[in-house]
Design a protein around this motif. Structure first.
Motif, PDB file in Angstrom:
ATOM      1  N   LEU A  31       0.809  -1.215   0.000  1.00  0.00           N
ATOM      2  CA  LEU A  31       0.000   0.000   0.000  1.00  0.00           C
ATOM      3  C   LEU A  31       0.844   1.267   0.000  1.00  0.00           C
ATOM      4  N   ARG A  32       2.150   1.134   0.042  1.00  0.00           N
ATOM      5  CA  ARG A  32       3.021   2.310   0.087  1.00  0.00           C
ATOM      6  C   ARG A  32       2.985   3.065  -1.243  1.00  0.00           C
ATOM      7  N   LEU A  33       2.869   4.385  -1.151  1.00  0.00           N
ATOM      8  CA  LEU A  33       2.841   5.254  -2.327  1.00  0.00           C
ATOM      9  C   LEU A  33       4.094   6.127  -2.383  1.00  0.00           C
ATOM     10  N   GLN A  34       4.510   6.453  -3.586  1.00  0.00           N
ATOM     11  CA  GLN A  34       5.598   7.411  -3.808  1.00  0.00           C
ATOM     12  C   GLN A  34       5.004   8.669  -4.424  1.00  0.00           C
ATOM     13  N   GLU A  35       5.287   9.808  -3.814  1.00  0.00           N
ATOM     14  CA  GLU A  35       4.761  11.080  -4.308  1.00  0.00           C
ATOM     15  C   GLU A  35       5.621  11.613  -5.446  1.00  0.00           C
ATOM     16  N   HIS A  36       4.952  12.087  -6.497  1.00  0.00           N
ATOM     17  CA  HIS A  36       5.625  12.724  -7.630  1.00  0.00           C
ATOM     18  C   HIS A  36       4.910  14.046  -7.903  1.00  0.00           C
ATOM     19  N   MET A  37       5.520  15.161  -7.537  1.00  0.00           N
ATOM     20  CA  MET A  37       4.890  16.459  -7.753  1.00  0.00           C
ATOM     21  C   MET A  37       5.416  17.086  -9.047  1.00  0.00           C
ATOM     22  N   VAL A  38       4.534  17.731  -9.785  1.00  0.00           N
ATOM     23  CA  VAL A  38       4.944  18.455 -10.986  1.00  0.00           C
ATOM     24  C   VAL A  38       5.808  19.635 -10.554  1.00  0.00           C
ATOM     25  N   PRO A  39       6.974  19.829 -11.149  1.00  0.00           N
ATOM     26  CA  PRO A  39       7.850  20.945 -10.739  1.00  0.00           C
ATOM     27  C   PRO A  39       7.115  22.280 -10.817  1.00  0.00           C
ATOM     28  N   ALA A  40       7.341  23.123  -9.822  1.00  0.00           N
ATOM     29  CA  ALA A  40       6.677  24.430  -9.776  1.00  0.00           C
ATOM     30  C   ALA A  40       6.959  25.246 -11.026  1.00  0.00           C
ATOM     31  N   ARG A  41       8.169  25.119 -11.567  1.00  0.00           N
ATOM     32  CA  ARG A  41       8.505  25.909 -12.756  1.00  0.00           C
ATOM     33  C   ARG A  41       7.653  25.495 -13.956  1.00  0.00           C
ATOM     34  N   ALA A  42       7.263  24.212 -14.028  1.00  0.00           N
ATOM     35  CA  ALA A  42       6.412  23.763 -15.124  1.00  0.00           C
ATOM     36  C   ALA A  42       5.000  24.335 -14.978  1.00  0.00           C
ATOM     37  N   LEU A  43       4.475  24.334 -13.754  1.00  0.00           N
ATOM     38  CA  LEU A  43       3.150  24.904 -13.521  1.00  0.00           C
ATOM     39  C   LEU A  43       3.151  26.404 -13.770  1.00  0.00           C
ATOM     40  N   ASP A  44       4.220  27.065 -13.340  1.00  0.00           N
ATOM     41  CA  ASP A  44       4.317  28.512 -13.554  1.00  0.00           C
ATOM     42  C   ASP A  44       4.449  28.851 -15.035  1.00  0.00           C
TER      43      ASP A  44
ATOM     44  N   LEU B 231      -8.299  21.998 -15.531  1.00  0.00           N
ATOM     45  CA  LEU B 231      -7.627  21.895 -14.240  1.00  0.00           C
ATOM     46  C   LEU B 231      -6.397  21.014 -14.418  1.00  0.00           C
ATOM     47  N   PRO B 232      -5.188  21.609 -14.418  1.00  0.00           N
ATOM     48  CA  PRO B 232      -3.966  20.822 -14.635  1.00  0.00           C
ATOM     49  C   PRO B 232      -3.535  20.096 -13.353  1.00  0.00           C
ATOM     50  N   ALA B 233      -3.089  18.868 -13.485  1.00  0.00           N
ATOM     51  CA  ALA B 233      -2.578  18.105 -12.346  1.00  0.00           C
ATOM     52  C   ALA B 233      -1.324  18.765 -11.792  1.00  0.00           C
ATOM     53  N   VAL B 234      -1.164  18.713 -10.476  1.00  0.00           N
ATOM     54  CA  VAL B 234       0.039  19.239  -9.831  1.00  0.00           C
ATOM     55  C   VAL B 234       0.896  18.115  -9.256  1.00  0.00           C
ATOM     56  N   GLY B 235       0.411  16.875  -9.348  1.00  0.00           N
ATOM     57  CA  GLY B 235       1.200  15.760  -8.835  1.00  0.00           C
ATOM     58  C   GLY B 235       0.447  14.456  -8.979  1.00  0.00           C
ATOM     59  N   SER B 236       1.104  13.390  -8.552  1.00  0.00           N
ATOM     60  CA  SER B 236       0.480  12.065  -8.573  1.00  0.00           C
ATOM     61  C   SER B 236       1.159  11.186  -7.528  1.00  0.00           C
ATOM     62  N   TYR B 237       0.525  10.057  -7.249  1.00  0.00           N
ATOM     63  CA  TYR B 237       1.085   9.050  -6.348  1.00  0.00           C
ATOM     64  C   TYR B 237       1.107   7.716  -7.069  1.00  0.00           C
ATOM     65  N   ARG B 238       2.236   7.009  -6.926  1.00  0.00           N
ATOM     66  CA  ARG B 238       2.382   5.687  -7.526  1.00  0.00           C
ATOM     67  C   ARG B 238       2.728   4.668  -6.446  1.00  0.00           C
ATOM     68  N   PHE B 239       2.210   3.462  -6.584  1.00  0.00           N
ATOM     69  CA  PHE B 239       2.599   2.403  -5.669  1.00  0.00           C
ATOM     70  C   PHE B 239       4.067   2.045  -5.900  1.00  0.00           C
ATOM     71  N   THR B 240       4.815   1.922  -4.818  1.00  0.00           N
ATOM     72  CA  THR B 240       6.239   1.593  -4.944  1.00  0.00           C
ATOM     73  C   THR B 240       6.446   0.154  -5.401  1.00  0.00           C
ATOM     74  N   SER B 241       5.430  -0.693  -5.242  1.00  0.00           N
ATOM     75  CA  SER B 241       5.574  -2.103  -5.621  1.00  0.00           C
ATOM     76  C   SER B 241       5.031  -2.393  -7.014  1.00  0.00           C
ATOM     77  N   GLY B 242       4.743  -1.347  -7.793  1.00  0.00           N
ATOM     78  CA  GLY B 242       4.343  -1.549  -9.178  1.00  0.00           C
ATOM     79  C   GLY B 242       2.900  -1.180  -9.443  1.00  0.00           C
ATOM     80  N   ARG B 243       2.463  -1.506 -10.661  1.00  0.00           N
ATOM     81  CA  ARG B 243       1.090  -1.206 -11.054  1.00  0.00           C
ATOM     82  C   ARG B 243       0.124  -2.065 -10.263  1.00  0.00           C
ATOM     83  N   CYS B 244      -1.088  -1.533 -10.047  1.00  0.00           N
ATOM     84  CA  CYS B 244      -2.062  -2.279  -9.266  1.00  0.00           C
ATOM     85  C   CYS B 244      -2.460  -3.561  -9.999  1.00  0.00           C
TER      86      CYS B 244
END
Length: 443
Positions: free
Chosen positions: A60-73, A266-279
């Motif tokens: 169930l562990r997730l890894q956070e991936h945020m879109v870089p602020a410079r890309a959103l800006d 509404l543009p995404a600012v990040g996502s979470y992925r399972f560290t153990s792979g695709r569901c």
């Protein structure tokens, strides 16, 4: 003048609509009870089984991936200053109709027991083709107070069919921003969900099934399609962008920015992925339903695994804590490496879960998990169960005590603690009812 006239019409018709809506919901429940009682009783899923082994919780562990602020800006600099929820609501161009003004088929999709207190059907232009389907809902109560804006808001997530319609539309996700200030008259405006690409120089449509969606503070989290590399996408409700060109294209086009005819993205600012792979059934679970539980110290995100109706495999229910860091309100609590671990997890024999809530009732020694389920076979109305680690109870109705009493093709659940209301959707209608009514039907 146009807006003042509209508000006068609302006041004149409010009392009549309330009476008609109540009558229509009562008649619908009585009529639907006949067909629901003819269905067999679904197997009791039993008590929840706590999952505590590292083999279970590690998936169930997730890894956070945020879109870089410079890309959103960069995207905002090209498209113009972002706007917020209030701006979208002020430009609402569609209205939901009260139950009394909806078709018999619309009303037949509502729960049999407990009956909806208020219910609304969508503008016919949004349901005529049957290519877009509603599945998720999150109300202002999920936002946990300290949020921008002045309106009572309901957000409803819809997903387009992957097999019908124009190829460019297939699988897209959009959100109805509903102004719920006046319960007698709800207006809404569509916003297309997108994902920044090329370092913020462009965006693409989010091609994903938003079966679950929650608003927490100024963030919106949505589920993705089963098998996707990403488990959840994160959106910032202060970063809504206007489009400037009306074409079927999505992204940068000659002369500006387009989104298949939608006026806002509404543009995404990040996502979470399972560290153990695709569901997958043997790996991390595919989140199918989401909700906010505000009964914990910082609030928590609860999730239910999607398994097919009747599937003989335990589904998982689990929760993550929200971040308490004032510098990053809204996303999940993570460690220094950006990883989020589940703080609680259970197995359930309930299958076909489309809605989930976790709530500790006054005086209870443990939280209850409410799960809305699709029927095992035959379509039609689903069931709603309340489970904990001791037992499970269902709403029953009809002469043979069927548990197929919940909404048809039911969607996610959202609880507003301030009013005691639960919001949900059928395949045709948006509705709300008191949690107390639901508990009375379950006790």
């Amino acid at each position: 003048m146009k807006h003042r006239g509209r508000h006068r019409r609302r006041r004149r018709g409010a009392a009549l609509r309330a009476v008609l809506a109540g009558t229509a919901l009562a008649l619908t429940a009585a009529a639907t009870l006949i067909s629901a009682s003819q269905a067999g009783v679904t197997e009791d899923p039993g008590a929840l089984k706590p999952l505590t082994s590292p083999a279970d919780t590690g998936r169930l562990r997730l890894q956070e991936h945020m879109v870089p602020a410079r890309a959103l800006d960069r995207l905002a600099a090209a498209m113009g200053r972002p706007v917020g929820v209030d701006t979208v609501l002020q430009s609402a161009d569609r209205s939901l109709r009260a139950a009394a003004d909806c078709s018999a088929d619309d009303r037949a999709s509502l729960p049999v027991d407990p009956a909806a207190a208020r219910a609304y059907c969508w503008d016919p232009a949004d349901t005529a083709a049957d290519a877009w389907r509603p599945a998720s809902v999150t109300a202002s109560g999920d936002a946990d107070g300290d949020v921008p804006g002045t309106h009572r808001v309901v957000l409803a997530g819809w997903t387009h069919s992957t097999t019908t319609g124009r190829p460019g539309e297939r699988g897209l996700a959009r959100v109805a921003f509903v102004d719920a200030d006046d319960p007698a008259h709800l207006d809404y405006r569509w916003v297309l969900l997108v994902v920044p690409v090329d370092g913020g120089r462009d965006y693409r449509g989010l091609a994903s099934g938003v079966s679950g969606m929650v608003r927490y503070r100024d963030k919106l989290l949505v589920t993705t399609t089963a098998g996707s590399a990403d488990a959840l996408y994160v959106y910032d409700l202060d970063r809504i962008q206007r489009t400037t060109v009306d074409t079927p294209a999505i992204g940068r086009v000659p002369g500006g920015w387009s989104a298949d005819g939608y006026g806002f993205v509404l543009p995404a600012v990040g996502s979470y992925r399972f560290t153990s792979g695709r569901c997958a059934p043997s790996g991390p679970p595919c989140p199918g339903a989401l909700a906010v539980d505000r009964g914990t110290a910082s609030g928590s995100l609860v999730a239910a695994e999607w398994t097919a109706p009747g599937e003989d495999r335990r589904a998982r229910l689990w929760r993550y804590a929200f971040s308490t860091d004032p510098a990053r309100p809204g996303p999940l609590a993570t460690d220094a490496a950006g990883r989020a671990d589940a703080v609680e997890a259970y197995g359930t024999r309930a299958s076909g879960i489309r809605g989930v809530l976790s709530y500790r009732r006054a005086g209870a020694d443990r939280p209850s998990w409410y799960v809305g389920r699709l029927p095992d076979a035959g379509g039609g109305h689903g069931g709603l169960w309340r489970q904990n680690t001791a037992d499970a109870r269902a709403v029953h109705c009809g002469a043979d005590a069927s548990d197929r009493c919940w909404a048809r093709e039911a969607g996610s659940l959202s609880y507003r603690e301030e009013t005691g209301e639960v919001w949900s959707l059928s395949d045709r209608m948006l509705f709300t009812l008191p949690l107390a009514d639901l508990d009375r039907s379950l006790d």
